[in-house]
Enzyme design. Structure first.
Site, PDB file in Angstrom:
ATOM      1  NE  ARG A  14      -0.433  -8.463   2.469  1.00 29.78           N
ATOM      2  CZ  ARG A  14      -1.179  -7.711   3.282  1.00 29.78           C
ATOM      3  NH1 ARG A  14      -2.143  -8.348   3.834  1.00 29.78           N
ATOM      4  NH2 ARG A  14      -0.852  -6.722   3.918  1.00 29.78           N
ATOM      5  NE  ARG A  40      -2.063  -0.044   3.675  1.00 29.76           N
ATOM      6  CZ  ARG A  40      -1.779  -0.684   4.790  1.00 29.76           C
ATOM      7  NH1 ARG A  40      -2.266  -1.817   4.808  1.00 29.76           N
ATOM      8  NH2 ARG A  40      -1.197   0.050   5.880  1.00 29.76           N
ATOM      9  CG  ASP A  92      -8.167  -7.159   6.914  1.00 28.21           C
ATOM     10  OD1 ASP A  92      -7.616  -6.565   7.648  1.00 28.21           O
ATOM     11  OD2 ASP A  92      -8.126  -6.526   5.578  1.00 28.21           O
ATOM     12  CB  CYS A  96      -0.593  -6.702  15.935  1.00 23.94           C
ATOM     13  SG  CYS A  96       0.421  -5.479  15.837  1.00 23.94           S
ATOM     14  CE  LYS A 144      -6.146  -3.449   4.646  1.00 19.83           C
ATOM     15  NZ  LYS A 144      -6.812  -4.344   5.773  1.00 19.83           N
ATOM     16  CE1 TYR A 188       1.586  -7.278  -3.413  1.00 19.27           C
ATOM     17  CE2 TYR A 188       0.934  -5.547  -2.061  1.00 19.27           C
ATOM     18  CZ  TYR A 188       1.357  -7.056  -2.435  1.00 19.27           C
ATOM     19  OH  TYR A 188       1.544  -7.754  -1.310  1.00 19.27           O
ATOM     20  CG  HIS A 199      -7.945  -2.602   9.891  1.00 15.12           C
ATOM     21  ND1 HIS A 199      -6.622  -2.387  10.183  1.00 15.12           N
ATOM     22  CD2 HIS A 199      -7.950  -3.706   8.983  1.00 15.12           C
ATOM     23  CE1 HIS A 199      -6.100  -2.947   9.563  1.00 15.12           C
ATOM     24  NE2 HIS A 199      -6.506  -3.858   8.703  1.00 15.12           N
ATOM     25  CB  SER A 214      -0.165  -4.973   9.174  1.00 12.19           C
ATOM     26  OG  SER A 214      -1.158  -4.568   8.535  1.00 12.19           O
TER      27      SER A 214
END
Length: 622
Positions: free
Chosen positions: A405, A87, A311, A288, A244, A235, A264, A286
């Site tokens: 990913r 991102r 997510d 965690c 998102k 991407y 989120h 992200s």
């Protein structure tokens, strides 16, 4: 209808699948306007079928854009141009008339809570990029539903793209195809326009057969027009516009207008040995352990966890006052490195078939590989890195990109919740915030009230991660794990959350904060994590049921002595794990206050201001 679309530019595009007549009028107008602008050679109206999917995968394989992974069933590997791997927050903007509609005006410097672009600057940027951007390519028309088709909580979008990789990925990540057009009719939808920005013939050769235009990348959201416009990146969340862009940035603005929440957050169901079940939503930045928690195998006997989503959660109070949540997605777009049979066995089982991997490494026998996969290689097996070069551990750089990913269907998850596609959503009784905090923050604490809980979300901080362009281990503010995803002014977002407490009859979930990552003075984790995190969930579950004790501290309620089940865990230093240092929390409260005053400034709700001052007061009296 003839197969040509003519306009004054002596330009035509041939419809190679579907017909324009089959499109609802509103969708057809969007397609025709975009065709005139982008000038593709062909138009392909996606039906979402298996045959179409296979044809596109074969086509990409023929063009060298993806490779088939021989060892897995219908799994594919894409390697991107190394300039198109994450991102790009610096090039992701929200376009509104007034800057303050998008971001609060900070006291000094730039806002860290989103990026605004003026309508005039956007028009210029748009005109410099889109005319003729799809020449020589096919424009794919992707009708998609965020959420189960027909659910009152779902929303529909149509993405136009010149990337077959986007089509095959959106088919995994959303409900996509003809049924969506039938459900839409002439209703409202979000317009999503995406181009890799590489018209044919190419001006310069592609890297890894991956079309992109990093110099001109721009991901723009126009909430007033219900439009998402993305250029230059092929991407992930930059191109799969349901993710998102729609599910958080656009949806959070829709949620504000319509009185719900787009967050989120993962959603999981947890069932105790007596068969009682509760659902939790949890927000983590992200890296965690979000996907790991969503798919956890609990270590406690008799407990069961099932995954609704890993997510994003869309949540709305029903007429009985329950907060109902759906997962608007249809797949998982998970970070690969660190995923293993030890850390997340259910994710490993999920990705064995029908999965598109991006920027992971490949073994010479046609399997996947990445850092932390914890799978021994058979003798003689070689590894090709994400940079398409032979790789050994001695190379000194990772074999898989840190933000590589897997894109995989949620329905393949062995612990997918039976109600994961329930149109009315699942009832949320607990909300969990968390971050990666090596020092100072206890394993778990409970907010004293809804307002305090909203403050806990606003005060979230965590070590930076590879999903964005930030480097290193700095502790970053990441309120609600939404910092890069707010669709409107964060101060107004906080006011919207606080307002939930004013809803007549609302059964407000309890709010908790967790930190699995606290370390001792030698840098070792104090808590074993993974499946053992079910012990923390058990305490939360029992708190909601009124069956577990807690003691009050200046920052919230922590488990009282013996309330956290540690049976069979061996030596756990609970004193250190739950220690609340006056010195640490004085600085923490100061940092939070400074951040909120600096960044949210005049838009900070009085209710949050009061919570900051109350925390400082309680800590000073320790």
């Amino acid at each position: 209808m003839p197969p040509q679309l003519q306009n004054g530019l002596n330009f035509s595009a041939k419809v190679i699948q579907g017909t324009l007549d089959s499109l609802p009028q509103v969708v057809r107008a969007f397609v025709e306007n975009s065709v005139r602008l982008c000038q593709p050679d062909h138009i392909h109206i996606c039906d979402g079928s298996e045959g179409e999917n296979q044809q596109l995968l074969d086509q990409m394989e023929g063009e060298g854009m993806i490779r088939k992974l021989r060892k897995l069933s219908n799994c594919w590997l894409a390697l991107t141009d190394p300039r198109d791997v994450a991102r790009i927050e610096s090039k992701t903007v929200i376009v509104t008339q007034e800057q303050r509609d998008t971001v609060p005006v900070p006291k000094t410097g730039l806002s860290q809570l989103g990026r605004w672009m003026s309508e005039e600057d956007f028009e210029k940027a748009f005109k410099a990029r889109f005319p003729g951007c799809m020449k020589g390519r096919t424009m794919y028309v992707i009708p998609f539903s965020m959420g189960p088709l027909g659910s009152p909580l779902s929303k529909i979008g149509v993405e136009l793209t010149d990337s077959p990789y986007v089509v095959t990925s959106m088919r995994i990540m959303t409900r996509m195809g003809t049924a969506v057009l039938e459900a839409l009719g002439d209703g409202e939808f979000v317009k999503c326009l995406h181009s890799v920005g590489c018209p044919l013939p190419l001006k310069k050769p592609l890297v890894n057969n991956w079309p992109c235009n990093p110099e001109l990348t721009l991901i723009a959201h126009l909430p007033d027009r219900r439009e998402i416009i993305s250029f230059g990146s092929g991407y992930g969340g930059n191109s799969l516009l349901g993710k998102k862009c729609f599910a958080l940035r656009m949806a959070s603005r829709l949620a504000k207008e319509e009185g719900w929440l787009a967050e989120h957050m993962l959603i999981l169901g947890i069932t105790n040995p007596k068969g009682q079940k509760k659902y939790f939503a949890a927000a983590f930045p992200s890296a965690c352990g979000k996907t790991n928690l969503a798919m956890m195998n609990p270590s406690l006997p008799g407990w069961k966890i099932e995954c609704v989503g890993d997510d994003i959660a869309w949540m709305k109070f029903d007429q009985q006052g329950n907060l109902r949540a759906i997962n608007p997605e249809n797949g998982f777009f998970g970070v690969a490195p660190g995923t293993s049979v030890k850390t997340n066995p259910n994710a490993i089982k999920t990705i064995q078939k029908n999965t598109i991997f991006t920027n992971v490494a490949e073994t010479s026998d046609g399997d996947i590989y990445w850092e932390g996969i914890d799978q021994p290689l058979a003798p003689g097996i070689k590894i090709t890195s994400w940079k398409n070069k032979e790789w050994t551990p001695q190379d000194g750089e990772p074999c898989a990109h840190p933000n590589s990913r897997f894109c995989t269907p949620a329905s393949q998850c062995p612990i997918i919740d039976p109600a994961w596609e329930s149109p009315e959503g699942v009832p949320i009784e607990g909300i969990i915030f968390g971050g990666r905090r090596p020092a100072g923050v206890p394993l778990v604490y409970e907010a004293a009230s809804w307002q305090h809980g909203v403050f806990v979300g606003a005060a979230m901080r965590s070590e930076a991660t590879a999903a964005a362009e930030h480097q290193g281990k700095v502790i970053m503010h990441d309120p609600f794990a939404m910092r890069p995803f707010f669709g409107y002014n964060f101060g107004r977002y906080l006011a919207h959350w606080l307002s939930m407490a004013q809803r007549p009859g609302a059964k407000l979930p309890k709010i908790f904060h967790v930190n699995w990552f606290r370390k001792d003075k030698d840098g070792r984790f104090l808590w074993p994590g993974f499946g053992e995190n079910s012990r923390v969930l058990e305490w939360m579950f029992n708190r909601i049921s009124g069956e577990a004790g807690a003691k009050i501290t200046p920052i919230g309620l922590i488990p009282e002595e013996g309330a956290l089940n540690l049976t069979g865990l061996g030596d756990i230093d609970t004193e250190e794990l739950f220690h609340i240092s006056k010195e640490f929390w004085e600085k923490e409260a100061e940092d939070i206050q400074q951040y909120l005053e600096e960044q949210v400034n005049a838009d900070l709700p009085a209710g949050i201001e009061r919570e900051v001052l109350a925390l400082k007061q309680r800590v000073s009296q320790m």
